[in-house]
Each structure stands twice: as C-alpha cells, then as structure tokens.
Design a protein around this motif. Structure first.
Motif, mmCIF file in Angstrom:
data_model
loop_
_atom_site.group_PDB
_atom_site.id
_atom_site.type_symbol
_atom_site.label_atom_id
_atom_site.label_comp_id
_atom_site.label_asym_id
_atom_site.label_seq_id
_atom_site.Cartn_x
_atom_site.Cartn_y
_atom_site.Cartn_z
ATOM 1 N N ASP A 1 -1.926 -19.324 -16.653
ATOM 2 C CA ASP A 1 -0.811 -19.645 -17.537
ATOM 3 C C ASP A 1 -1.227 -19.761 -19.001
ATOM 4 O O ASP A 1 -0.426 -20.160 -19.850
ATOM 5 C CB ASP A 1 -0.121 -20.942 -17.097
ATOM 6 N N GLN B 1 4.218 -14.756 -15.954
ATOM 7 C CA GLN B 1 3.905 -15.211 -17.311
ATOM 8 C C GLN B 1 4.427 -16.618 -17.605
ATOM 9 O O GLN B 1 4.542 -17.010 -18.765
ATOM 10 C CB GLN B 1 4.419 -14.208 -18.361
ATOM 11 N N ASP B 2 4.711 -17.373 -16.543
ATOM 12 C CA ASP B 2 5.163 -18.749 -16.719
ATOM 13 C C ASP B 2 4.485 -19.690 -15.733
ATOM 14 O O ASP B 2 4.976 -20.792 -15.473
ATOM 15 C CB ASP B 2 6.684 -18.840 -16.559
#
Length: 591
Positions: A109, A180-181
C-alpha cells in the motif's frame, strides 16, 4: 543517497571438516571459505519455525530484520538494532491454526512499511498489513482458499503496484491484482498457467520471476512436483517457463529453452554464476540429481552439472532439496550456492562455472530451511536457519530450534544497494541491478518470495574482492527508467531512489491561473494526451479532460487539479486547493 561506511571484518579461516558431498581431493575456492558464528544470544527467545522464515527490513530503517513463525503459526518479528546488539522483539500473534507453508513480503500500500502475505494448507491465505510501528492488521481475501506453496509479490501488469502470484499444490495458481488501496482482486487474466496437455494444473511448488532472456521484462519459471505422480511426462510434475513478450503476454516455452524438466522439482534459482551478463539456473530436484543449467545467451540453457562440482556422491544422491539460493558469502565477486533440505551444503564459486564444497558452517543438525540477509549490517551475508521434520512441521527438539548465524567475514570489499521505486513499485521488485568494475559486470534481481516459501533481503549485495574502485551501478527499473551512478565508494549501503526521468509534468504553481471564468495552464510543456482531473473540497472528481486543462467551475468553493501522464504509471503532479469566492472573479492559492 544514504551512505554508511562499514569497517572490514578480520579474516577468519574455516577449521571445521569439509562435508563429504564431493570427493576428498577437491580444493577450496579461490578465496578461503568464511566461517559463521552462532548468535542466538542476541535474540529474545528461541523459536521453532519449520520451513517458513524471512529476512527483510520491516520498519523502514534500512536494516534487515527477522520474520519468523513459532510452531509454524505464531508470527514474531525481531528488529535489528545496533550491530551485534540485542534484537527488539515483537509478538504479532497467531496467523492461523494451521502450519504456514509460504510467505512473501512487500509494501503493497506504499505507506513505507512492508506487509506480509502468508498461508498454508487450505487455511485462508491472508495479508498482514503493517501500519508501523508494530501496528498489524490481518485481511483475509475471499475465494482464495488454496493449498499454498511458493508465493511472490510482483508487478505483473507493470502499473507501479505489486500484484500477487500464489502457487497452488492442488489446482491452478492464484493471481491477484493490486487495487492500489491495500486490497486485491482475483485476476485470472493476468496470466494463464494451465498445462498443455490438459491436467488438473496441480503440483505448483515454487515460482520465480526473472528476466532469463535479457529483454527487460519479467518471465516466470514454476517448479512443479506432484506427489504420487510417477511418470516424468505427466504435466503436473513438468516445470513451466512463461516468456513475457513485454506487453504482459506470456507463452510457455520451457521445452524450447531446455528447461522442461520432470524430475519433481521443489525449488529453482536464477543467477549469473560466471558474470557473463545472463542468468543461469539451479534446479533442485526431488527424485533425481539436481541440475546446474548454463544460460547460452540466446534464451536456451545447457546442462553443465557434470564437472561443476555440484554432482553429489552416491550416498547423497537422494537428498531432498528444499531451499537453494545463490549469494556471494565470501565477497569475492562470484555467487556461491547454499542448499538445504535433508542435508545442507555450501558451495563456493571458483569463478569458472565450477564450485567447491565448503566446510559445514552450521553445526551437526541438518538445516532444512533458511533466509539470508545482513543481520548485523557489516557487509557480509548472514543466515537464519530452521529445522523441520519434513517439510513444514517444526522440530521441537531442544537442540533443533531456529538458529542465527553471523558471517565472520574476511578482508574483501562490498557494496549493498537498496532501492526505492517512484514510477515503479516502491520496493523496486523486478528491477535489475548491475555492478560494473575491473571484474566486468555482476547482476542481481530484486525479488519478493524466493526458494520454497521463504523471503530474503531486498538489499542487493555485491562482493568485489580486493577491488577498491567501482566504475558504476546501473539500475533498470520496471518502469523502463535506466539509472547510472558513477564511482560510488565501496563498503557502503547505497540507497538509490528511482528518478522520474519520463515524467515531464514539471509545472510550477504560478503557471496555474485564472482566465475569465476558466482555469488554465499557460505555456505548459506537454504533448497533449495528459489527463487533467479537477476535484472539489470533498475530493470528489468534478471534471476531467484529456489534453485540455481548462475548467469552468459552476459553484463557489475550493478546487484542486491532478495532471497525469497516462503513458507512465504514477507520473502525476498535484496542485493544491484554489479558492473560488465568485464565479467571475479570481482565484487564490491556499497556502
């Protein structure tokens, strides 16, 4: 650039008796083998890990730490403090009620702290997110319950965020795309690893992502071993090589490359053993002799096991190889080979594609698993070892607990390279590092997940013998960025941050101005395909244009702009909030 000068360690000559793997007449390698010293006294507790263990920096201080699983389940982290002083112990907690078979680590992350993926026999593999310091949280993704073997974090689609590849012993491998989180989504389309001829796709034991054909993209080699399958022609036990065409299209080419091996392989490693600029391979087999394969430089390999010094004697030909890793333990500039399983051996590279077995460095008990890194930050590679009752069941013997061994070193020099990606993933996984000097060129690759379910340091370690000058370090990043650092000093830990060479979004704040009722960027040096994304004060996207920065707000308030170059992942520039107090007035930058 972080530079830490490391004092050389005095030469220590091995005095223990050589292991009887090869005939007694062989001499040692060009440089004397190093010795290792047992150092568990600087660990808080003894541990029984089994097969899964890690050496990697977990708190972002540039020093390798130890990640271990007591009873193969209880996650503990030992943080390196000052060289040769007590490690700082932290108990994370139980990862599972089952023994762990595999783990890999990366900063998934991009918060500056490395996270963990781990799992075992149908126990719901999980992500253990590192919020640092000592702030961990487990996330169990849905529909991923497999018999986990080897695993890797790797940026398969090259979007700047690491994805996950997980070997399944009883079916098709799991591929997961990074959202992407901090979360992942199952993504079978990332890569198809089904067999031809058709099978149940089982037998996936270990995976390694490597650029074997020197075309600047990552290929995949899977070590296959299926219990109960007796035929060497059964696809469930035939190793597979997937060649990347550079556009994330993979073709299985093991036969063409000479790596279609059906000898029940547990683990493989790729490394440049002769410093000729391409990566050779060691294939660790279960039912027959392991193999050393020379890269011919044209995408094919030749078996050079005979005469290499790695051919076992009849008494050890049935050794089960669980781990096999190339590293330069004596800093002479050539990669040595450490093997473990039902026995353990260290082979020193003679510099001519041959190896010599060294003295037993780790006592009388047979090391089954290990992880490698510099655990006292002195420029020599240390080894954390584990003992099991084949294969992941820890030995609870009073003498067979995990053991930490420090490399006593010698007078040879080194350089250690630590990468931080910007356009590429933050760990630099998939990058190739070259070291140029009087020795020619040495090569290393940054990997997450190696061997059979273990993880070794992200720091790329190079020995350079008695050389006291380095011509240059070259880093080929997954993004395509090519960086050269000239004349770095030896005997240091050198941090290299990826330069944003392709990102031309260098727009000063003053270039953003009000033009009537429009925002605009004057004299912007762009090529017209950039994406302009406007957000309001709640971070909600309110307008987006391609090649056109102009925006006419409909409401009074604050707005921000992100300019993105779609050709290069993570190439973007953010402008702070601009306050609009009337729609026909001017805007002012909020300081």
């Amino acid at each position: 650039m972080i530079q830490t000068t490391i004092q050389s360690i005095a030469t220590s000559i091995a005095t223990s008796i050589a292991i009887g793997l090869l005939s007694i007449g062989f001499i040692y390698a060009q440089d004397n083998p190093v010795t290792f010293t047992f150092q568990n006294q600087i660990l808080t507790t003894n541990n029984h890990s089994g097969v899964v263990m890690v050496v990697v920096d977990m708190n972002g201080d540039g020093k390798d730490d130890i990640v271990r699983y007591d009873k193969a389940k209880e996650l503990k982290i030992e943080y390196q403090t000052e060289p040769n002083e007590m490690f700082d112990h932290h108990y994370v907690g139980a990862t599972s009620t089952n023994k762990q078979w595999s783990n890999c680590i990366a900063d998934i992350d991009k918060n500056g702290f490395n996270d963990i993926f781990t799992g075992g026999y149908y126990d719901d593999p999980r992500f253990i997110m590192n919020g640092g310091p000592n702030n961990f949280n487990q996330i169990i993704p849905s529909n991923t319950d497999i018999f986990l073997q080897g695993s890797n974090f790797v940026d398969i689609d090259n979007d700047g965020w690491v994805d996950l590849f997980a070997c399944h012993d009883e079916g098709e491998n799991i591929k997961m795309s990074n959202n992407q989180d901090g979360t992942f989504t199952i993504a079978p389309d990332l890569l198809d690893t089904t067999t031809d001829p058709v099978s149940d796709n089982s037998g996936n034991y270990a995976s390694i992502w490597t650029d074997y054909d020197n075309d600047q993209d990552l290929d995949l080699y899977i070590s296959k071993c299926r219990g109960g399958v007796s035929s060497s022609s059964d696809p469930r036990r035939i190793n597979m090589l997937f060649q990347n065409d550079g556009n994330n299209n993979f073709t299985e080419v093991a036969e063409e490359a000479g790596l279609k091996i059906g000898a029940q392989t547990w683990v493989s490693d790729f490394a440049d053993i002769d410093n000729d600029g391409d990566l050779d391979a060691f294939i660790g087999n279960h039912t027959s002799e392991s193999q050393l394969m020379e890269n011919n430089g044209d995408g094919t390999f030749t078996d050079i096991t005979v005469g290499s010094g790695l051919l076992p004697s009849a008494s050890t030909s049935n050794m089960v190889v669980v781990q096999s890793i190339f590293r330069d333990f004596n800093n002479d500039g050539y990669l040595d080979l450490l093997l473990s399983g039902t026995d353990h051996y260290i082979f020193y590279n003679n510099g001519d594609k041959t190896f010599t077995v060294g003295p037993n460095p780790f006592g009388s008990n047979d090391v089954e698993s290990f992880a490698i890194g510099d655990l006292n930050h002195d420029g020599f590679l240390d080894v954390y070892t584990g003992y099991s009752s084949l294969y992941n069941t820890p030995s609870f013997s009073s003498t067979k607990y995990d053991r930490l061994y420090f490399n006593d070193g010698n007078e040879n020099n080194f350089i250690a390279i630590q990468l931080e990606g910007t356009l590429s993933n933050i760990n630099g996984i998939g990058a190739r590092v070259e070291l140029h000097g009087s020795w020619g060129k040495q090569i290393r690759e940054v990997r997450s997940g190696e061997g059979y379910g273990i993880m070794n340091s992200f720091t790329q370690h190079f020995g350079i013998g008695q050389a006291d000058e380095i011509e240059k370090v070259v880093v080929s990043w997954p993004s395509g960025v090519y960086q050269e650092i000239y004349n770095p000093e030896p005997n240091q830990f050198l941090k290299i941050v990826e330069e944003n060479l392709f990102c031309n979004l260098d727009l000063p704040e003053k270039a953003l101005q009000r033009q009537g009722a429009l925002f605009g960027i004057s004299d912007f040096p762009l090529d017209g395909n950039e994406i302009y994304s406007w957000y309001d004060a709640t971070n909600t996207l309110v307008a987006q244009f391609i090649g056109n920065p102009y925006f006419s707000p409909e409401e009074i308030g604050s707005y921000s702009l992100i300019v993105t170059d779609p050709d290069f992942p993570n190439c973007e520039q953010t402008f702070d909030f601009y306050s609009i107090d009337r729609l026909d007035g001017c805007c002012e930058l909020n300081d």
